[in-house]
Design a protein around this motif. Structure first.
Motif, short mmCIF file in Angstrom:
data_model
loop_
_atom_site.label_atom_id
_atom_site.label_comp_id
_atom_site.label_asym_id
_atom_site.label_seq_id
_atom_site.Cartn_x
_atom_site.Cartn_y
_atom_site.Cartn_z
N ASP A 97 0.84 -1.24 0.06
CA ASP A 97 0.00 -0.12 0.13
C ASP A 97 0.69 1.15 -0.17
N GLN A 98 2.23 1.21 -0.02
CA GLN A 98 3.22 2.28 -0.08
C GLN A 98 3.21 3.21 1.09
N MET A 99 2.35 2.81 2.18
CA MET A 99 2.28 3.45 3.57
C MET A 99 3.35 3.07 4.71
N GLN A 115 7.12 4.24 8.95
CA GLN A 115 5.92 4.71 8.55
C GLN A 115 6.23 6.08 7.59
N GLN A 116 5.06 5.99 6.46
CA GLN A 116 5.40 7.11 5.73
C GLN A 116 5.04 8.53 6.36
N ARG A 118 3.73 12.66 6.33
CA ARG A 118 2.77 13.56 5.43
C ARG A 118 3.35 13.76 3.92
N GLY A 120 4.84 12.19 2.07
CA GLY A 120 4.69 10.88 1.24
C GLY A 120 5.99 10.35 0.61
N TYR A 123 10.05 8.23 5.18
CA TYR A 123 9.41 7.07 5.95
C TYR A 123 10.48 7.31 7.35
#
Length: 148
Positions: A97-99, A115-116, A118, A120, A123
């Motif tokens: 999901d690229q998150m 984690q990603q 804001r 984008g 990480y």
């Protein structure tokens, strides 16, 4: 006469290669075994997740599967390496999901999930920051690994 004996011996040796059935493993034919698999994994024992480390597989918590990081991941090489020193890379594996991305470091037993943020393309987790745009890994705000 010598030629005839030599030709006979060579013919016997060449035809002997086809005597044993293909896929024969300790007398159990691969074709006749249920599901085409053997009872024991070839190449070693599996880890607690069922991954065969001797074949290069490791557990990915992000993908929830056994993977080969060198096949699915992005290789990041260390920045500061001496001439006579071995290069031991880190790897980044993207989530579907690229998150999030999963970080595999050479000196850590377990991977880390970053984690990603804001924007984008960054990480982060604690002291680890991965810039996806530049393909760079920072540890404690210092560039340590980069895609070359």
């Amino acid at each position: 006469m010598k030629k005839a004996i030599l030709i006979s011996v060579l013919a016997c040796l060449l035809t002997a290669c086809g005597v044993y059935p293909e896929g024969n493993h300790r007398g159990v034919s691969h074709r006749n075994h249920p599901h085409g698999r053997y009872d024991k994994p070839i190449g070693g024992k599996k880890d607690v997740y069922g991954c065969l480390a001797s074949a290069g597989y490791t557990w990915s918590a992000l993908r929830r599967d056994c993977i080969r990081v060198f096949e699915v991941g992005i290789r990041l090489d260390p920045i500061n390496v001496r001439r006579d020193e071995a290069i031991i890379s880190a790897f980044i594996v993207r989530g579907r999901d690229q998150m999030a991305v999963e970080l595999f470091l050479p000196y850590k037993k377990r991977s880390l999930i970053l984690q990603q943020t804001r924007d984008g393309r960054i990480y982060r987790k604690g002291k680890y920051l991965y810039d996806d745009r530049r393909k760079e890994l920072y540890i404690n705000n210092r560039l340590q690994y980069s895609y070359r």
